[in-house]
Design a protein around this motif. Sequence first.
Motif, PDB file in Angstrom:
ATOM      1  N   UNK A  49      33.302 -41.776  -2.197  1.00  0.00           N
ATOM      2  CA  UNK A  49      33.177 -42.780  -1.146  1.00  0.00           C
ATOM      3  C   UNK A  49      34.566 -43.198  -0.691  1.00  0.00           C
ATOM      4  N   UNK A  50      34.873 -43.027   0.569  1.00  0.00           N
ATOM      5  CA  UNK A  50      36.188 -43.487   1.001  1.00  0.00           C
ATOM      6  C   UNK A  50      36.048 -44.559   2.069  1.00  0.00           C
ATOM      7  N   UNK A  51      36.798 -45.632   1.836  1.00  0.00           N
ATOM      8  CA  UNK A  51      36.781 -46.745   2.771  1.00  0.00           C
ATOM      9  C   UNK A  51      37.697 -46.434   3.936  1.00  0.00           C
ATOM     10  N   UNK A  52      37.180 -46.595   5.129  1.00  0.00           N
ATOM     11  CA  UNK A  52      37.983 -46.298   6.309  1.00  0.00           C
ATOM     12  C   UNK A  52      38.411 -47.545   7.077  1.00  0.00           C
ATOM     13  N   UNK A  53      37.645 -48.575   6.930  1.00  0.00           N
ATOM     14  CA  UNK A  53      38.034 -49.811   7.620  1.00  0.00           C
ATOM     15  C   UNK A  53      37.514 -50.999   6.845  1.00  0.00           C
ATOM     16  N   UNK A  54      38.143 -52.134   7.058  1.00  0.00           N
ATOM     17  CA  UNK A  54      37.611 -53.359   6.485  1.00  0.00           C
ATOM     18  C   UNK A  54      37.915 -54.539   7.394  1.00  0.00           C
ATOM     19  N   UNK A  55      36.999 -55.479   7.363  1.00  0.00           N
ATOM     20  CA  UNK A  55      37.153 -56.705   8.136  1.00  0.00           C
ATOM     21  C   UNK A  55      37.107 -57.874   7.150  1.00  0.00           C
ATOM     22  N   UNK A  56      38.188 -58.638   7.034  1.00  0.00           N
ATOM     23  CA  UNK A  56      38.132 -59.823   6.189  1.00  0.00           C
ATOM     24  C   UNK A  56      37.301 -60.905   6.890  1.00  0.00           C
ATOM     25  N   UNK A  57      36.361 -61.479   6.145  1.00  0.00           N
ATOM     26  CA  UNK A  57      35.581 -62.604   6.666  1.00  0.00           C
ATOM     27  C   UNK A  57      36.145 -63.851   6.010  1.00  0.00           C
ATOM     28  N   UNK A  58      36.630 -64.770   6.808  1.00  0.00           N
ATOM     29  CA  UNK A  58      37.352 -65.922   6.267  1.00  0.00           C
ATOM     30  C   UNK A  58      36.808 -67.221   6.847  1.00  0.00           C
ATOM     31  N   UNK A  59      37.222 -68.331   6.239  1.00  0.00           N
ATOM     32  CA  UNK A  59      37.011 -69.641   6.843  1.00  0.00           C
ATOM     33  C   UNK A  59      38.356 -70.342   6.904  1.00  0.00           C
ATOM     34  N   UNK A  60      38.615 -70.997   8.010  1.00  0.00           N
ATOM     35  CA  UNK A  60      39.816 -71.843   8.125  1.00  0.00           C
ATOM     36  C   UNK A  60      39.425 -73.266   8.523  1.00  0.00           C
ATOM     37  N   UNK A  68      30.341 -55.399  17.236  1.00  0.00           N
ATOM     38  CA  UNK A  68      31.102 -55.801  18.423  1.00  0.00           C
ATOM     39  C   UNK A  68      32.557 -56.108  18.045  1.00  0.00           C
ATOM     40  N   UNK A  69      32.736 -56.787  16.894  1.00  0.00           N
ATOM     41  CA  UNK A  69      34.091 -57.110  16.424  1.00  0.00           C
ATOM     42  C   UNK A  69      34.869 -55.826  16.152  1.00  0.00           C
ATOM     43  N   UNK A  70      34.183 -54.897  15.495  1.00  0.00           N
ATOM     44  CA  UNK A  70      34.805 -53.612  15.185  1.00  0.00           C
ATOM     45  C   UNK A  70      35.229 -52.904  16.475  1.00  0.00           C
ATOM     46  N   UNK A  71      34.306 -52.845  17.421  1.00  0.00           N
ATOM     47  CA  UNK A  71      34.607 -52.102  18.647  1.00  0.00           C
ATOM     48  C   UNK A  71      35.681 -52.778  19.485  1.00  0.00           C
ATOM     49  N   UNK A  72      35.727 -54.112  19.417  1.00  0.00           N
ATOM     50  CA  UNK A  72      36.731 -54.827  20.202  1.00  0.00           C
ATOM     51  C   UNK A  72      38.122 -54.697  19.590  1.00  0.00           C
ATOM     52  N   UNK A  73      38.173 -54.422  18.278  1.00  0.00           N
ATOM     53  CA  UNK A  73      39.464 -54.481  17.591  1.00  0.00           C
ATOM     54  C   UNK A  73      39.951 -53.179  16.984  1.00  0.00           C
ATOM     55  N   UNK A  74      39.055 -52.199  16.875  1.00  0.00           N
ATOM     56  CA  UNK A  74      39.453 -50.965  16.197  1.00  0.00           C
ATOM     57  C   UNK A  74      40.334 -50.102  17.096  1.00  0.00           C
ATOM     58  N   UNK A  75      41.526 -49.831  16.617  1.00  0.00           N
ATOM     59  CA  UNK A  75      42.387 -48.863  17.303  1.00  0.00           C
ATOM     60  C   UNK A  75      42.522 -47.677  16.372  1.00  0.00           C
ATOM     61  N   UNK A  76      42.795 -46.541  16.925  1.00  0.00           N
ATOM     62  CA  UNK A  76      42.981 -45.359  16.088  1.00  0.00           C
ATOM     63  C   UNK A  76      44.050 -45.641  15.038  1.00  0.00           C
ATOM     64  N   UNK A  77      43.740 -45.359  13.796  1.00  0.00           N
ATOM     65  CA  UNK A  77      44.733 -45.519  12.738  1.00  0.00           C
ATOM     66  C   UNK A  77      44.837 -46.913  12.153  1.00  0.00           C
TER      67      UNK A  77
END
Length: 112
Positions: free
Chosen positions: A1-12, A90-99
């Motif tokens: 299993x290889x992780x290719x992306x991650x999104x931190x979910x946070x609270x501020x 939607x977050x992924x698509x709005x923010x994912x750039x190659x690499x």
Amino acid sequence: MSTEWQIPVVCTDRGRHRRTVITHIVGGTGPDGERFRHMTSLGEDPRWIPPSAGSDPGDGGSRESYQFKCPRCPREVRVNGDRWWTGVRAWFEANADAGVSRLPDLDLSLLS
Ligand SMILES: [Zn+2]
């Protein structure tokens, strides 16, 4: 299993306390080539609860919604499961750039 992306979910708490990680959403490709995505647990004191078919609304659980709890402020965010994953996509698509594998923080306090 290889992780290719991650999104931190946070609270501020909308900038009122320091960045506190609730979970990470990770995605990638499994050994058989299938795509996966899941949310990591932070151990003994879970900061999020998945929807569960057996939940009784009286005990605080939910059948349809994810619940996110911030350990630093009273904020508790509930998001319908379908809406959550639609939003993640939607977050992924709005923010994912190659690499770029580590996407910007998704701040729960801005959702509620
Ligand atoms: Zn908070």
